[in-house]
Design a protein around this motif. Structure first.
Motif, PDB file in Angstrom:
ATOM      1  N   ILE A 248       0.809  -1.217   0.000  1.00  0.00           N
ATOM      2  CA  ILE A 248       0.000   0.000   0.000  1.00  0.00           C
ATOM      3  C   ILE A 248       0.846   1.272   0.000  1.00  0.00           C
ATOM      4  O   ILE A 248       0.519   2.236  -0.726  1.00  0.00           O
ATOM      5  CB  ILE A 248      -0.999  -0.025   1.181  1.00  0.00           C
ATOM      6  N   PRO A 249       1.958   1.352   0.767  1.00  0.00           N
ATOM      7  CA  PRO A 249       2.776   2.579   0.703  1.00  0.00           C
ATOM      8  C   PRO A 249       3.488   2.776  -0.631  1.00  0.00           C
ATOM      9  O   PRO A 249       4.151   3.800  -0.819  1.00  0.00           O
ATOM     10  CB  PRO A 249       3.811   2.372   1.823  1.00  0.00           C
ATOM     11  N   SER A 252       3.021   6.316  -2.783  1.00  0.00           N
ATOM     12  CA  SER A 252       3.797   7.500  -2.413  1.00  0.00           C
ATOM     13  C   SER A 252       5.281   7.271  -2.677  1.00  0.00           C
ATOM     14  O   SER A 252       6.007   8.211  -3.030  1.00  0.00           O
ATOM     15  CB  SER A 252       3.557   7.861  -0.942  1.00  0.00           C
ATOM     16  N   THR A 296       1.146  11.737   3.376  1.00  0.00           N
ATOM     17  CA  THR A 296       0.874  10.299   3.341  1.00  0.00           C
ATOM     18  C   THR A 296       0.563   9.749   4.731  1.00  0.00           C
ATOM     19  O   THR A 296      -0.313   8.885   4.882  1.00  0.00           O
ATOM     20  CB  THR A 296       2.065   9.540   2.742  1.00  0.00           C
ATOM     21  N   THR A 300      -3.026   8.041   5.801  1.00  0.00           N
ATOM     22  CA  THR A 300      -3.072   6.671   6.323  1.00  0.00           C
ATOM     23  C   THR A 300      -3.804   6.619   7.654  1.00  0.00           C
ATOM     24  O   THR A 300      -4.598   5.705   7.903  1.00  0.00           O
ATOM     25  CB  THR A 300      -1.645   6.131   6.492  1.00  0.00           C
ATOM     26  N   GLY A 304      -6.705   4.555   6.583  1.00  0.00           N
ATOM     27  CA  GLY A 304      -6.020   3.274   6.521  1.00  0.00           C
ATOM     28  C   GLY A 304      -6.920   2.058   6.639  1.00  0.00           C
ATOM     29  O   GLY A 304      -6.892   1.152   5.793  1.00  0.00           O
ATOM     30  N   HIS A 320      -4.463  -2.723  10.764  1.00  0.00           N
ATOM     31  CA  HIS A 320      -4.279  -1.385  10.200  1.00  0.00           C
ATOM     32  C   HIS A 320      -3.184  -0.602  10.918  1.00  0.00           C
ATOM     33  O   HIS A 320      -2.567   0.295  10.336  1.00  0.00           O
ATOM     34  CB  HIS A 320      -5.605  -0.605  10.242  1.00  0.00           C
ATOM     35  N   LEU A 323      -0.006  -0.911   9.083  1.00  0.00           N
ATOM     36  CA  LEU A 323       0.075  -0.052   7.906  1.00  0.00           C
ATOM     37  C   LEU A 323       0.546   1.355   8.280  1.00  0.00           C
ATOM     38  O   LEU A 323       1.337   1.970   7.563  1.00  0.00           O
ATOM     39  CB  LEU A 323      -1.272   0.010   7.196  1.00  0.00           C
ATOM     40  N   THR A 324       0.085   1.868   9.414  1.00  0.00           N
ATOM     41  CA  THR A 324       0.498   3.203   9.856  1.00  0.00           C
ATOM     42  C   THR A 324       2.007   3.247  10.099  1.00  0.00           C
ATOM     43  O   THR A 324       2.689   4.199   9.709  1.00  0.00           O
ATOM     44  CB  THR A 324      -0.255   3.598  11.130  1.00  0.00           C
ATOM     45  N   MET A 327       3.832   3.134   6.722  1.00  0.00           N
ATOM     46  CA  MET A 327       3.760   4.404   6.011  1.00  0.00           C
ATOM     47  C   MET A 327       4.651   5.457   6.668  1.00  0.00           C
ATOM     48  O   MET A 327       5.285   6.274   5.984  1.00  0.00           O
ATOM     49  CB  MET A 327       2.315   4.894   5.955  1.00  0.00           C
TER      50      MET A 327
END
Length: 357
Positions: A248-249, A252, A296, A300, A304, A320, A323-324, A327
């Motif tokens: 996902i990142p 960016s 970004t 997120t 996110g 999730h 994910l943070t 990112m």
């Protein structure tokens, strides 16, 4: 620069999106353990091929001279890629639990080898400020990967067949576009890679670019270390989840890298013409990186969970928070990525290796 940055972003964005689609197809068609095995071999071979690439593309793009021109760089890339394949196979013989796992490793290594040769061709396009050709090569590779993997999974839901299709896509893109397009940018004397003087110059290039390769390999190892740990302690299914979120990142990352690729040859030219302009452009690049990182991370934090649920489903959305963190780690690199690009433009290769270490 705007045109070339747009082409660089478009090509890398399509390619990365297609790589994610390949992974998503594997997730939907195979067991998590099989998908984790594919991700594991990608992680194992990644630093090996990054080291072998020696970032020769940067030397080509900045116009670092060599007696026989592009032929020296192509010969150097072929030599290092052959070494990377051998090292990957030797490592796979130790790590693979069975013949099937080793076969997947061999196919992944083959795909990376074809991509590495295409990358040096893209360096030539970059030098000629022709990021359009590089973008088309990446797009062709990505679209073929999705199409061939989808067909292979539809015919036979097998990881081995999917990996073979993945490698075939890289080979077809290299032969059908990159090599043919390269011939239009080089002189007749730059095309032969088998002459003795070319091989001598290639060895000299490899020796000179060692710090660049080491710097990149360390950075690649840093990226893949979590995958090694997750694969070893939590198993391939958890590795599949981590890899899915790590895609996902990528968007960016693509923006930052596209700007850096487009800026590299121009920063090199600024150094030859105006140091004041060089500093001005570098300040603009660093400021843009900072702004991109902040945006970004905020996006997120707000979106996110919804993004993960939409793409992968509610089960993976429970992660999730991961994910943070991913990112945030990516955002931290955007501010100093232009500084690495500036170091490459100044041919300060040893400093980059020290910083990465």
């Amino acid at each position: 620069m705007k045109v070339n940055a747009s082409w660089a972003f478009a090509g890398n964005a399509v390619y990365a999106f297609c790589q994610w689609l390949v992974f998503a197809l594997l997730l939907r068609s195979l067991r998590l353990a099989d998908v984790g095995l594919f991700a594991y071999w990608i992680a194992v071979t990644g630093p090996i091929f990054v080291l072998a690439n020696l970032r020769l593309r940067s030397l080509v793009a900045t116009g670092v001279s060599s007696p026989n021109g592009f032929a020296d760089y192509l010969a150097a890339r072929l030599l290092t890629v052959a070494a990377a394949v051998c090292v990957s196979l030797a490592l796979g013989a130790v790590l693979a639990k069975d013949v099937g796992a080793f076969t997947i490793l061999a196919l992944v290594a083959g795909a990376k080898a074809f991509d590495a040769v295409a990358d040096i061709c893209h360096g030539l396009f970059q030098r000629e400020l022709d990021m359009r050709s590089a973008a088309i090569g990446l797009t062709t590779n990505g679209v073929l990967s999705v199409a061939l993997v989808a067909v292979s999974l539809a015919v036979s839901p097998s990881l081995r067949a999917a990996a073979a299709a993945y490698a075939a896509a890289s080979l077809l893109a290299l032969a059908g576009w990159d090599l043919r397009r390269t011939g239009k940018h080089v002189e007749a004397g730059e095309r032969s890679v088998m002459r003795r003087e070319v091989l001598r110059a290639a060895r000299s290039i490899i020796w000179r670019a060692r710090p660049l390769g080491l710097s990149s390999a360390i950075a690649s190892l840093q990226i893949h270390l979590p995958r090694y740990a997750i694969g070893a302690y939590l198993g391939p299914a958890s590795l599949a989840v981590f890899t899915a979120l790590a895609y996902i990142p990528t968007l960016s990352n693509l923006i930052a890298n596209a700007i850096a690729q487009a800026a590299l040859p121009l920063l090199a030219r600024d150094l030859r013409t105006s140091h004041a302009l060089y500093r001005q452009h570098l300040r603009m690049l660093v400021g843009s990186g900072l702004a991109l990182g902040v945006l970004t991370v905020i996006a997120t934090a707000v979106l996110g969970r919804s993004i993960i649920t939409l793409i992968y489903g509610a089960e993976i959305a429970h992660h999730h928070d991961l994910l943070t963190w991913l990112m945030t780690a990516a955002a931290l690199t955007y501010a100093f990525l232009p500084l690495g690009t500036a170091s490459a433009a100044r041919t300060r290769f040893g400093a980059q290796a020290l910083i990465s270490t």
